[in-house]
Design a protein around this motif. Structure first.
Motif, PDB file in Angstrom:
ATOM      1  N   ASN A  51      14.575   2.690   0.329  1.00 11.55           N
ATOM      2  CA  ASN A  51      14.202   2.996  -1.205  1.00 11.55           C
ATOM      3  C   ASN A  51      12.724   3.479  -1.003  1.00 11.55           C
ATOM      4  OD1 ASN A  51      16.851   2.434  -2.351  1.00 11.55           O
ATOM      5  ND2 ASN A  51      16.185   0.318  -1.925  1.00 11.55           N
ATOM      6  N   LYS A  52      12.173   3.864   0.007  1.00 13.28           N
ATOM      7  CA  LYS A  52      10.648   4.178  -0.021  1.00 13.28           C
ATOM      8  C   LYS A  52      10.487   5.702   0.377  1.00 13.28           C
ATOM      9  CE  LYS A  52       9.104  -0.360   0.984  1.00 13.28           C
ATOM     10  NZ  LYS A  52      10.291  -1.015   0.860  1.00 13.28           N
ATOM     11  N   HIS A  53       9.571   6.466   0.070  1.00 15.90           N
ATOM     12  CA  HIS A  53       9.161   7.775   0.627  1.00 15.90           C
ATOM     13  C   HIS A  53       7.686   7.245   1.189  1.00 15.90           C
ATOM     14  CE1 HIS A  53      12.002  10.253  -1.247  1.00 15.90           C
ATOM     15  NE2 HIS A  53      12.073   9.614  -2.592  1.00 15.90           N
ATOM     16  N   ILE A  54       7.542   7.306   2.253  1.00 18.91           N
ATOM     17  CA  ILE A  54       6.222   7.297   3.104  1.00 18.91           C
ATOM     18  C   ILE A  54       5.368   8.124   2.716  1.00 18.91           C
ATOM     19  CG2 ILE A  54       5.037   6.439   5.142  1.00 18.91           C
ATOM     20  CD1 ILE A  54       7.485   5.096   6.056  1.00 18.91           C
ATOM     21  N   LEU A  55       4.185   8.145   2.449  1.00 17.84           N
ATOM     22  CA  LEU A  55       3.387   9.114   1.999  1.00 17.84           C
ATOM     23  C   LEU A  55       2.137   9.364   3.134  1.00 17.84           C
ATOM     24  CD1 LEU A  55       2.335   8.367  -1.741  1.00 17.84           C
ATOM     25  CD2 LEU A  55       4.137  10.009  -0.752  1.00 17.84           C
ATOM     26  N   SER A  56       1.883   8.195   3.762  1.00 18.55           N
ATOM     27  CA  SER A  56       0.880   8.403   4.677  1.00 18.55           C
ATOM     28  C   SER A  56       0.693   7.012   5.777  1.00 18.55           C
ATOM     29  CB  SER A  56      -0.496   8.616   4.362  1.00 18.55           C
ATOM     30  OG  SER A  56      -0.901   7.571   3.313  1.00 18.55           O
ATOM     31  N   VAL A  57       0.456   7.087   6.735  1.00 15.44           N
ATOM     32  CA  VAL A  57       0.344   5.993   7.790  1.00 15.44           C
ATOM     33  C   VAL A  57      -1.229   6.173   8.549  1.00 15.44           C
ATOM     34  CG1 VAL A  57       1.178   4.919   9.849  1.00 15.44           C
ATOM     35  CG2 VAL A  57       2.937   6.000   8.188  1.00 15.44           C
ATOM     36  N   PHE A  58      -1.931   5.100   8.066  1.00 12.57           N
ATOM     37  CA  PHE A  58      -3.470   5.282   8.847  1.00 12.57           C
ATOM     38  C   PHE A  58      -3.537   4.021   9.783  1.00 12.57           C
ATOM     39  CE2 PHE A  58      -3.860   6.829   4.594  1.00 12.57           C
ATOM     40  CZ  PHE A  58      -4.597   7.990   4.817  1.00 12.57           C
ATOM     41  N   ASN A  59      -4.336   4.655  10.846  1.00 14.42           N
ATOM     42  CA  ASN A  59      -4.389   3.357  11.927  1.00 14.42           C
ATOM     43  C   ASN A  59      -5.494   2.390  11.378  1.00 14.42           C
ATOM     44  OD1 ASN A  59      -4.344   2.519  14.587  1.00 14.42           O
ATOM     45  ND2 ASN A  59      -6.255   3.499  15.025  1.00 14.42           N
ATOM     46  N   GLY A  60      -5.239   1.256  11.610  1.00 16.06           N
ATOM     47  CA  GLY A  60      -5.888   0.098  11.282  1.00 16.06           C
ATOM     48  C   GLY A  60      -6.001  -0.508   9.583  1.00 16.06           C
ATOM     49  N   ALA A  61      -6.747  -1.219   8.989  1.00 10.33           N
ATOM     50  CA  ALA A  61      -6.515  -1.635   7.668  1.00 10.33           C
ATOM     51  C   ALA A  61      -7.687  -0.962   6.821  1.00 10.33           C
ATOM     52  CB  ALA A  61      -6.991  -3.124   7.446  1.00 10.33           C
ATOM     53  N   CYS A  62      -7.268  -0.337   6.121  1.00  8.86           N
ATOM     54  CA  CYS A  62      -7.955   0.691   5.142  1.00  8.86           C
ATOM     55  C   CYS A  62      -8.096   0.165   3.668  1.00  8.86           C
ATOM     56  CB  CYS A  62      -7.210   2.128   5.113  1.00  8.86           C
ATOM     57  SG  CYS A  62      -7.330   2.831   6.754  1.00  8.86           S
ATOM     58  N   ASP A  63      -9.146   0.432   2.994  1.00 11.89           N
ATOM     59  CA  ASP A  63      -9.278  -0.128   1.646  1.00 11.89           C
ATOM     60  C   ASP A  63      -9.313   1.102   0.887  1.00 11.89           C
ATOM     61  OD1 ASP A  63      -9.464  -1.788  -0.456  1.00 11.89           O
ATOM     62  OD2 ASP A  63     -11.725  -1.910  -0.107  1.00 11.89           O
ATOM     63  N   PHE A  64      -8.382   1.532   0.171  1.00  7.98           N
ATOM     64  CA  PHE A  64      -8.128   2.629  -0.831  1.00  7.98           C
ATOM     65  C   PHE A  64      -8.912   2.348  -2.106  1.00  7.98           C
ATOM     66  CE2 PHE A  64      -4.802   3.352   2.567  1.00  7.98           C
ATOM     67  CZ  PHE A  64      -5.259   4.897   2.635  1.00  7.98           C
ATOM     68  N   LEU A  65      -9.512   3.228  -2.658  1.00  3.08           N
ATOM     69  CA  LEU A  65     -10.235   3.130  -3.989  1.00  3.08           C
ATOM     70  C   LEU A  65      -8.974   3.652  -5.243  1.00  3.08           C
ATOM     71  CD1 LEU A  65     -13.794   3.809  -3.433  1.00  3.08           C
ATOM     72  CD2 LEU A  65     -12.499   1.604  -3.475  1.00  3.08           C
ATOM     73  N   ASN A  66      -8.772   4.928  -4.669  1.00  8.39           N
ATOM     74  CA  ASN A  66      -7.775   5.532  -5.344  1.00  8.39           C
ATOM     75  C   ASN A  66      -7.114   6.923  -4.614  1.00  8.39           C
ATOM     76  OD1 ASN A  66      -9.523   7.935  -5.868  1.00  8.39           O
ATOM     77  ND2 ASN A  66     -10.071   6.821  -7.758  1.00  8.39           N
ATOM     78  N   GLY A  67      -6.286   7.508  -5.154  1.00  5.02           N
ATOM     79  CA  GLY A  67      -5.552   8.572  -4.285  1.00  5.02           C
ATOM     80  C   GLY A  67      -4.869   9.560  -5.150  1.00  5.02           C
ATOM     81  N   ALA A  68      -4.879  10.843  -4.453  1.00  5.47           N
ATOM     82  CA  ALA A  68      -4.206  11.819  -5.288  1.00  5.47           C
ATOM     83  C   ALA A  68      -4.534  12.288  -6.590  1.00  5.47           C
ATOM     84  CB  ALA A  68      -2.672  11.559  -5.166  1.00  5.47           C
ATOM     85  N   GLY A  69      -5.933  12.047  -7.047  1.00  4.22           N
ATOM     86  CA  GLY A  69      -6.623  12.204  -8.537  1.00  4.22           C
ATOM     87  C   GLY A  69      -6.063  11.162  -9.529  1.00  4.22           C
ATOM     88  N   GLU A  70      -5.493  10.061  -9.056  1.00  2.38           N
ATOM     89  CA  GLU A  70      -5.231   9.036  -9.832  1.00  2.38           C
ATOM     90  C   GLU A  70      -6.333   8.193 -10.130  1.00  2.38           C
ATOM     91  OE1 GLU A  70      -1.963   6.589  -8.912  1.00  2.38           O
ATOM     92  OE2 GLU A  70      -0.814   8.236  -8.213  1.00  2.38           O
ATOM     93  N   ARG A  71      -6.674   7.479 -11.322  1.00  4.92           N
ATOM     94  CA  ARG A  71      -7.716   6.741 -11.836  1.00  4.92           C
ATOM     95  C   ARG A  71      -7.279   5.109 -11.603  1.00  4.92           C
ATOM     96  NH1 ARG A  71     -11.557   9.666 -11.314  1.00  4.92           N
ATOM     97  NH2 ARG A  71     -11.833  11.594 -12.896  1.00  4.92           N
ATOM     98  N   GLU A  72      -6.120   4.945 -11.462  1.00  3.52           N
ATOM     99  CA  GLU A  72      -5.709   3.654 -11.211  1.00  3.52           C
ATOM    100  C   GLU A  72      -5.765   3.119  -9.695  1.00  3.52           C
ATOM    101  OE1 GLU A  72      -2.256   2.183 -13.227  1.00  3.52           O
ATOM    102  OE2 GLU A  72      -2.878   3.459 -15.021  1.00  3.52           O
ATOM    103  N   PRO A  73      -6.201   2.306  -9.270  1.00  5.88           N
ATOM    104  CA  PRO A  73      -6.206   1.711  -7.985  1.00  5.88           C
ATOM    105  C   PRO A  73      -4.588   1.606  -7.277  1.00  5.88           C
ATOM    106  CG  PRO A  73      -6.639  -0.120  -9.109  1.00  5.88           C
ATOM    107  CD  PRO A  73      -6.654   0.942 -10.081  1.00  5.88           C
TER     108      PRO A  73
END
Length: 80
Positions: A51-73
């Motif tokens: 039930n998931k569409h994986i968008l990205s896999v990053f090496n390590g623990a990352c802290d994202f602020l927002n993505g793909a133009g979204e304003r919500e975290p």
């Protein structure tokens, strides 16, 4: 011995995905000690991929602020 080509057996990765059951919200999950194939790709359990569409896999623990133009975290989820 050249160790630059040695692939680790496990990795900590940050995964972003869309859960198909909950709409278009993007989730972020840090997964520890994930198995890694001989080709260097992380191996996700089938029950995690369900039930998931994986968008990205990053090496390590990352802290994202927002993505793909979204304003919500991203929606943070506990470890699988």
């Amino acid at each position: 011995m050249d160790q630059s080509n040695i692939i680790p057996k496990t990795a900590t990765v940050t995964v972003t995905y869309i859960d198909t059951r909950s709409g278009d919200k993007v989730y972020k999950l840090v997964m520890h000690e994930m198995p890694v194939s001989d080709k260097g790709r992380v191996i996700f359990p089938d029950d995690f991929r369900e039930n998931k569409h994986i968008l990205s896999v990053f090496n390590g623990a990352c802290d994202f602020l927002n993505g793909a133009g979204e304003r919500e975290p991203f929606a943070y989820v506990s470890n699988f």
